[in-house]
Design a protein around this motif. Structure first.
Motif, PDB file in Angstrom:
ATOM      1  N   ASP A 173      48.763 -15.471  16.682  1.00 32.22           N
ATOM      2  CA  ASP A 173      48.012 -14.548  17.727  1.00 32.22           C
ATOM      3  C   ASP A 173      47.734 -13.377  17.160  1.00 32.22           C
ATOM      4  OD1 ASP A 173      50.761 -13.743  17.413  1.00 32.22           O
ATOM      5  OD2 ASP A 173      51.071 -13.219  19.599  1.00 32.22           O
ATOM      6  N   VAL A 174      47.932 -13.211  15.835  1.00 28.56           N
ATOM      7  CA  VAL A 174      47.936 -11.720  15.374  1.00 28.56           C
ATOM      8  C   VAL A 174      46.944 -11.996  13.936  1.00 28.56           C
ATOM      9  CG1 VAL A 174      48.459  -9.412  14.512  1.00 28.56           C
ATOM     10  CG2 VAL A 174      49.755 -10.654  16.551  1.00 28.56           C
ATOM     11  N   ARG A 175      46.078 -11.457  13.441  1.00 25.64           N
ATOM     12  CA  ARG A 175      45.642 -11.349  12.202  1.00 25.64           C
ATOM     13  C   ARG A 175      46.195 -10.445  11.245  1.00 25.64           C
ATOM     14  NH1 ARG A 175      40.816 -11.030  15.168  1.00 25.64           N
ATOM     15  NH2 ARG A 175      39.553 -12.898  15.463  1.00 25.64           N
ATOM     16  N   VAL A 176      46.736 -11.020  10.245  1.00 27.13           N
ATOM     17  CA  VAL A 176      47.354  -9.996   9.498  1.00 27.13           C
ATOM     18  C   VAL A 176      46.782  -9.892   7.876  1.00 27.13           C
ATOM     19  CG1 VAL A 176      49.780  -9.839   8.231  1.00 27.13           C
ATOM     20  CG2 VAL A 176      49.646 -10.873  10.374  1.00 27.13           C
ATOM     21  N   ALA A 177      46.782  -8.764   7.523  1.00 25.96           N
ATOM     22  CA  ALA A 177      46.161  -8.655   5.952  1.00 25.96           C
ATOM     23  C   ALA A 177      47.029  -7.574   5.300  1.00 25.96           C
ATOM     24  CB  ALA A 177      44.514  -8.173   6.261  1.00 25.96           C
ATOM     25  N   SER A 178      47.095  -7.776   3.963  1.00 27.11           N
ATOM     26  CA  SER A 178      47.612  -6.779   3.273  1.00 27.11           C
ATOM     27  C   SER A 178      46.821  -6.331   2.002  1.00 27.11           C
ATOM     28  CB  SER A 178      49.052  -7.477   2.554  1.00 27.11           C
ATOM     29  OG  SER A 178      49.572  -6.713   1.756  1.00 27.11           O
ATOM     30  N   VAL A 179      46.590  -5.202   1.973  1.00 27.13           N
ATOM     31  CA  VAL A 179      45.588  -4.614   0.853  1.00 27.13           C
ATOM     32  C   VAL A 179      46.491  -3.614  -0.003  1.00 27.13           C
ATOM     33  CG1 VAL A 179      43.582  -3.211   0.700  1.00 27.13           C
ATOM     34  CG2 VAL A 179      43.762  -4.499   2.909  1.00 27.13           C
ATOM     35  N   THR A 180      46.556  -4.045  -1.021  1.00 23.60           N
ATOM     36  CA  THR A 180      47.006  -3.155  -2.299  1.00 23.60           C
ATOM     37  C   THR A 180      45.824  -2.360  -2.854  1.00 23.60           C
ATOM     38  OG1 THR A 180      47.621  -5.367  -2.960  1.00 23.60           O
ATOM     39  CG2 THR A 180      48.973  -3.662  -3.879  1.00 23.60           C
ATOM     40  N   ASN A 181      46.251  -1.012  -2.869  1.00 22.75           N
ATOM     41  CA  ASN A 181      45.540  -0.020  -3.505  1.00 22.75           C
ATOM     42  C   ASN A 181      44.312   0.172  -2.705  1.00 22.75           C
ATOM     43  OD1 ASN A 181      47.003   0.154  -5.909  1.00 22.75           O
ATOM     44  ND2 ASN A 181      46.450  -1.699  -7.013  1.00 22.75           N
ATOM     45  N   PHE A 182      44.374   0.397  -1.647  1.00 23.36           N
ATOM     46  CA  PHE A 182      43.360   0.700  -0.454  1.00 23.36           C
ATOM     47  C   PHE A 182      42.959   2.187  -0.886  1.00 23.36           C
ATOM     48  CE2 PHE A 182      42.227   2.885   3.453  1.00 23.36           C
ATOM     49  CZ  PHE A 182      40.975   2.280   3.745  1.00 23.36           C
ATOM     50  N   THR A 183      41.945   2.667  -1.186  1.00 22.61           N
ATOM     51  CA  THR A 183      41.301   3.807  -1.449  1.00 22.61           C
ATOM     52  C   THR A 183      41.387   4.633  -0.278  1.00 22.61           C
ATOM     53  OG1 THR A 183      40.026   2.849  -3.321  1.00 22.61           O
ATOM     54  CG2 THR A 183      39.640   5.106  -2.726  1.00 22.61           C
ATOM     55  N   LEU A 184      42.032   5.807  -0.370  1.00 21.51           N
ATOM     56  CA  LEU A 184      41.988   6.830   0.643  1.00 21.51           C
ATOM     57  C   LEU A 184      41.090   8.172  -0.022  1.00 21.51           C
ATOM     58  CD1 LEU A 184      45.791   6.666   0.990  1.00 21.51           C
ATOM     59  CD2 LEU A 184      44.032   5.954   2.754  1.00 21.51           C
ATOM     60  N   ASP A 185      41.200   8.319  -1.199  1.00 25.71           N
ATOM     61  CA  ASP A 185      40.485   9.570  -1.661  1.00 25.71           C
ATOM     62  C   ASP A 185      40.354   8.980  -3.193  1.00 25.71           C
ATOM     63  OD1 ASP A 185      39.277  11.978  -1.764  1.00 25.71           O
ATOM     64  OD2 ASP A 185      41.177  13.156  -1.493  1.00 25.71           O
ATOM     65  N   THR A 186      39.548  10.030  -3.926  1.00 32.91           N
ATOM     66  CA  THR A 186      39.335   9.873  -5.193  1.00 32.91           C
ATOM     67  C   THR A 186      40.427   9.790  -5.904  1.00 32.91           C
ATOM     68  OG1 THR A 186      37.307  11.012  -5.033  1.00 32.91           O
ATOM     69  CG2 THR A 186      37.978  10.727  -7.310  1.00 32.91           C
ATOM     70  N   GLY A 187      40.848   8.576  -6.580  1.00 37.71           N
ATOM     71  CA  GLY A 187      41.896   8.497  -7.467  1.00 37.71           C
ATOM     72  C   GLY A 187      43.081   8.432  -6.695  1.00 37.71           C
ATOM     73  N   ILE A 188      43.148   8.262  -5.276  1.00 40.48           N
ATOM     74  CA  ILE A 188      44.639   7.933  -4.537  1.00 40.48           C
ATOM     75  C   ILE A 188      44.392   6.827  -3.594  1.00 40.48           C
ATOM     76  CG2 ILE A 188      46.026   9.274  -2.737  1.00 40.48           C
ATOM     77  CD1 ILE A 188      45.814  10.691  -5.176  1.00 40.48           C
ATOM     78  N   THR A 189      45.251   6.096  -3.728  1.00 37.89           N
ATOM     79  CA  THR A 189      45.448   4.619  -3.188  1.00 37.89           C
ATOM     80  C   THR A 189      46.667   4.394  -2.434  1.00 37.89           C
ATOM     81  OG1 THR A 189      46.260   3.409  -5.132  1.00 37.89           O
ATOM     82  CG2 THR A 189      43.882   3.705  -4.856  1.00 37.89           C
ATOM     83  N   ALA A 190      46.754   3.480  -1.591  1.00 34.74           N
ATOM     84  CA  ALA A 190      48.170   3.498  -0.816  1.00 34.74           C
ATOM     85  C   ALA A 190      47.958   1.937  -0.403  1.00 34.74           C
ATOM     86  CB  ALA A 190      48.343   4.371   0.428  1.00 34.74           C
ATOM     87  N   ASP A 191      49.300   1.119  -0.314  1.00 35.39           N
ATOM     88  CA  ASP A 191      49.216  -0.211   0.149  1.00 35.39           C
ATOM     89  C   ASP A 191      49.290  -0.175   1.567  1.00 35.39           C
ATOM     90  OD1 ASP A 191      49.202  -0.808  -2.515  1.00 35.39           O
ATOM     91  OD2 ASP A 191      51.424  -0.825  -2.563  1.00 35.39           O
ATOM     92  N   VAL A 192      48.449  -0.941   2.274  1.00 35.77           N
ATOM     93  CA  VAL A 192      48.497  -1.056   3.861  1.00 35.77           C
ATOM     94  C   VAL A 192      48.353  -2.478   4.100  1.00 35.77           C
ATOM     95  CG1 VAL A 192      46.069  -1.070   3.653  1.00 35.77           C
ATOM     96  CG2 VAL A 192      47.224  -0.394   5.917  1.00 35.77           C
ATOM     97  N   THR A 193      49.183  -2.669   5.273  1.00 35.82           N
ATOM     98  CA  THR A 193      49.300  -3.932   5.942  1.00 35.82           C
ATOM     99  C   THR A 193      48.624  -3.901   7.514  1.00 35.82           C
ATOM    100  OG1 THR A 193      51.546  -4.683   4.850  1.00 35.82           O
ATOM    101  CG2 THR A 193      50.747  -5.786   6.982  1.00 35.82           C
TER     102      THR A 193
END
Length: 151
Positions: free
Chosen positions: A28-48
């Motif tokens: 009942d919930v779509r789930v995705a995991s994104v590694t190295n999601f770009t937040l700013d130039t050269g700055i990434t984070a992992d997000v679920t």
């Protein structure tokens, strides 16, 4: 020093995988995991991401994560196509729980950021491993909080 960096990275990847695995079996919930999601130039984070597919699953997400109920004004904004967002810090091991506190300060190493879009009915769980990532995530989530009409 390299060992410590690798350890922090491995801990972040494991936390992300655990979060994904915890919710991926739900239908009942779509789930995705994104590694190295770009937040700013050269700055990434992992997000679920957890996205409700219907009213019942949205209620489950709200209840599970203890999300605030929108005010009447916010409900009208959502009905008019404007997003209402919020964010908070939570436990990295269990984002349904408050962020851990050590010596009256939030334990940054064991916390994550939980963002919510009420319009898209999506919960975003950002895991970061550096102070710079944390700063950029906070700035990113604050920008998301400014009302933007859904096009």
């Amino acid at each position: 020093m390299l060992f410590l960096l690798l350890l922090v990275y491995a801990t972040s990847v494991v936390a992300q995988t655990d979060l994904y695995n915890r919710y991926s079996g739900r239908t009942d919930v779509r789930v995705a995991s994104v590694t190295n999601f770009t937040l700013d130039t050269g700055i990434t984070a992992d997000v679920t991401l957890l996205e409700a597919i219907d009213d019942q699953s949205w209620q489950w997400l709200c209840s599970t994560f203890g999300l605030a109920t929108p005010t009447k004004e916010q409900e009208q904004q959502i009905a008019d196509g404007w997003d209402v967002t919020m964010f908070t810090q939570r436990s990295r091991q269990d984002p349904t729980k408050p962020a851990p506190v050590v010596d009256e300060h939030i334990d940054q190493n064991n916390s994550c950021y939980l963002g919510v879009s009420y319009l898209s009915r999506t919960v975003y769980i950002f895991c970061c491993s550096t102070e710079k990532q944390s700063d950029v995530i906070i700035a990113y989530l604050i920008r998301k909080m400014s009302s933007v009409r859904n096009q």
